[in-house]
Design an enzyme around this catalytic site. Structure first.
Site, PDB file in Angstrom:
ATOM      1  N   HIS A 123       0.845  -1.202   0.000  1.00 46.89           N
ATOM      2  CA  HIS A 123       0.000   0.000   0.000  1.00 46.89           C
ATOM      3  C   HIS A 123       0.881   1.252   0.000  1.00 46.89           C
ATOM      4  O   HIS A 123       0.625   2.205  -0.740  1.00 46.89           O
ATOM      5  CB  HIS A 123      -0.881   0.052   1.260  1.00 46.89           C
ATOM      6  CG  HIS A 123      -1.939  -1.004   1.325  1.00 46.89           C
ATOM      7  ND1 HIS A 123      -2.158  -1.777   2.445  1.00 46.89           N
ATOM      8  CD2 HIS A 123      -2.863  -1.405   0.419  1.00 46.89           C
ATOM      9  CE1 HIS A 123      -3.173  -2.603   2.214  1.00 46.89           C
ATOM     10  NE2 HIS A 123      -3.612  -2.405   1.000  1.00 46.89           N
ATOM     11  N   LYS A 156     -18.345  -4.661   7.537  1.00 45.31           N
ATOM     12  CA  LYS A 156     -17.076  -5.396   7.645  1.00 45.31           C
ATOM     13  C   LYS A 156     -16.609  -5.289   9.086  1.00 45.31           C
ATOM     14  O   LYS A 156     -16.874  -4.300   9.747  1.00 45.31           O
ATOM     15  CB  LYS A 156     -16.017  -4.765   6.738  1.00 45.31           C
ATOM     16  CG  LYS A 156     -16.117  -5.204   5.287  1.00 45.31           C
ATOM     17  CD  LYS A 156     -14.825  -4.846   4.553  1.00 45.31           C
ATOM     18  CE  LYS A 156     -14.856  -5.349   3.117  1.00 45.31           C
ATOM     19  NZ  LYS A 156     -13.593  -5.073   2.413  1.00 45.31           N
ATOM     20  N   ARG A 207      -2.153  -6.497  -8.115  1.00 48.25           N
ATOM     21  CA  ARG A 207      -1.052  -7.435  -7.876  1.00 48.25           C
ATOM     22  C   ARG A 207      -1.042  -8.559  -8.906  1.00 48.25           C
ATOM     23  O   ARG A 207       0.007  -9.064  -9.278  1.00 48.25           O
ATOM     24  CB  ARG A 207      -1.149  -8.046  -6.473  1.00 48.25           C
ATOM     25  CG  ARG A 207      -0.890  -7.044  -5.371  1.00 48.25           C
ATOM     26  CD  ARG A 207      -1.368  -7.559  -4.051  1.00 48.25           C
ATOM     27  NE  ARG A 207      -2.806  -7.780  -4.101  1.00 48.25           N
ATOM     28  CZ  ARG A 207      -3.553  -8.125  -3.058  1.00 48.25           C
ATOM     29  NH1 ARG A 207      -2.986  -8.306  -1.884  1.00 48.25           N
ATOM     30  NH2 ARG A 207      -4.852  -8.301  -3.185  1.00 48.25           N
ATOM     31  N   SER A 221      -3.110  -7.460   3.347  1.00 43.57           N
ATOM     32  CA  SER A 221      -3.451  -7.278   4.760  1.00 43.57           C
ATOM     33  C   SER A 221      -3.851  -8.607   5.382  1.00 43.57           C
ATOM     34  O   SER A 221      -3.497  -8.896   6.532  1.00 43.57           O
ATOM     35  CB  SER A 221      -4.615  -6.286   4.899  1.00 43.57           C
ATOM     36  OG  SER A 221      -4.256  -5.041   4.366  1.00 43.57           O
TER      37      SER A 221
HETATM   38  O1  PNS Z   1      -8.882  -2.655   0.482  1.00 43.58           O
HETATM   39  P1  PNS Z   1     -10.186  -3.158  -0.062  1.00 43.58           P
HETATM   40  O2  PNS Z   1     -11.030  -3.763   1.036  1.00 43.58           O
HETATM   41  O3  PNS Z   1     -10.009  -4.073  -1.240  1.00 43.58           O
HETATM   42  O4  PNS Z   1     -10.968  -1.836  -0.598  1.00 43.58           O
HETATM   43  C1  PNS Z   1     -12.216  -1.972  -1.198  1.00 43.58           C
HETATM   44  C2  PNS Z   1     -12.890  -0.602  -1.383  1.00 43.58           C
HETATM   45  C3  PNS Z   1     -12.980   0.154  -0.093  1.00 43.58           C
HETATM   46  C4  PNS Z   1     -12.098   0.205  -2.385  1.00 43.58           C
HETATM   47  C5  PNS Z   1     -14.304  -0.911  -1.942  1.00 43.58           C
HETATM   48  O5  PNS Z   1     -14.927  -1.859  -1.126  1.00 43.58           O
HETATM   49  C6  PNS Z   1     -15.209   0.314  -2.043  1.00 43.58           C
HETATM   50  O6  PNS Z   1     -15.010   1.159  -2.880  1.00 43.58           O
HETATM   51  N1  PNS Z   1     -16.220   0.350  -1.159  1.00 43.58           N
HETATM   52  C7  PNS Z   1     -17.219   1.422  -1.119  1.00 43.58           C
HETATM   53  C8  PNS Z   1     -18.558   0.981  -1.720  1.00 43.58           C
HETATM   54  C9  PNS Z   1     -18.548   1.189  -3.219  1.00 43.58           C
HETATM   55  O7  PNS Z   1     -18.495   2.296  -3.704  1.00 43.58           O
HETATM   56  N2  PNS Z   1     -18.541   0.072  -4.017  1.00 43.58           N
HETATM   57  C10 PNS Z   1     -18.414   0.163  -5.455  1.00 43.58           C
HETATM   58  C11 PNS Z   1     -19.700  -0.051  -6.172  1.00 43.58           C
HETATM   59  S1  PNS Z   1     -20.092  -1.753  -6.212  1.00 43.58           S
END
Ligand code: PNS
Length: 163
Positions: free
Chosen positions: A17, A41, A90, A128
C-alpha cells in the site's frame, strides 16, 4: 489541481500500500488516502487506528491527506472534487475484481476515471490478510508492513482473536 483518491480498508496497511501511495503521490498534486468505514465489515483495527497508521507512514509526504469514507466511493470522490481513483493491481485476480468495481463506478459517475497501478514485484504477494495470517501464528511480519507501524500492528493483532 489534479486530485486522486486511493481507497481501501487498510486493515492494516502493508508495504505494498505504501509503495502505491508514494508512487501515486508523485503523479498528482494531491492524493487522498480514503479509509473505508464500513459497519458491515469487521476490521481488526479500528478506523482511527487504520488512519493513524497511514498518517505515521506518510508524515514526510507533503501532498497526502488521510480521510475516512462510508457509502459509495464515487460519492466521496465527487465530494472531494477529485477526478481519479487509484487502484493497485497485484495479479489477474485483482484485475478481475477491480474491473467489475471500476465498471460499476463508471456507470455511477462516468466523469470519474479509475487508474490502475501495478504493484512493485517485491510486494506483489503482500496483503493485509496475509499479514494477519502470519501474525496469528507468530510469524515475522517485519518485512510486510512499514517499519513505522510494526509495533502497532503486532500489538493490535496480539490483542485481537477474531480474525
Ligand atoms: O482494500 P479493499 O477492502 O479491497 O478496498 C475496497 C474498497 C474500499 C475500495 C471498496 O470496497 C469500495 O469502494 N467500497 C465502497 C462501496 C462502493 O463504492 N462500491 C463500489 C460499487 S459496487
Amino acid at each position: 489541481m489534479l486530485k486522486a483518491v486511493y481507497p481501501g480498508s487498510f486493515d492494516p496497511m502493508t508495504k505494498g500500500h505504501l509503495d502505491i501511495i508514494m508512487r501515486a503521490s508523485n503523479n498528482f498534486d494531491k492524493l487522498i488516502v480514503a479509509v473505508l468505514n464500513n459497519i458491515n465489515k469487521s476490521p481488526v483495527f479500528t478506523l482511527e487506528e487504520r488512519i493513524d497508521m497511514i498518517k505515521d507512514c506518510t508524515r514526510n509526504m507533503g501532498n497526502i491527506e488521510v480521510k475516512s469514507f462510508s457509502g459509495l466511493l464515487v460519492d466521496f470522490v465527487e465530494k472531494e472534487k477529485a477526478k481519479v481513483v487509484i487502484k493497485g493491481l497485484r495479479d489477474i485476480s485483482d484485475f478481475q475484481y477491480e474491473l467489475q468495481m471500476s465498471m460499476m463506478n463508471k456507470m455511477l459517475k462516468p466523469e470519474i476515471e479509475t487508474m490502475f497501478m501495478l504493484a512493485a514485484p517485491q510486494y506483489s504477494f503482500y496483503s493485509s490478510s496475509a499479514v494477519k495470517e502470519v501474525a496469528k501464528y507468530d510469524g515475522r511480519i517485519d518485512e510486510l508492513v512499514p517499519f513505522e507501524i510494526i509495533d502497532t500492528v503486532k500489538k493490535g493483532l496480539s490483542k485481537a482473536n477474531n480474525f
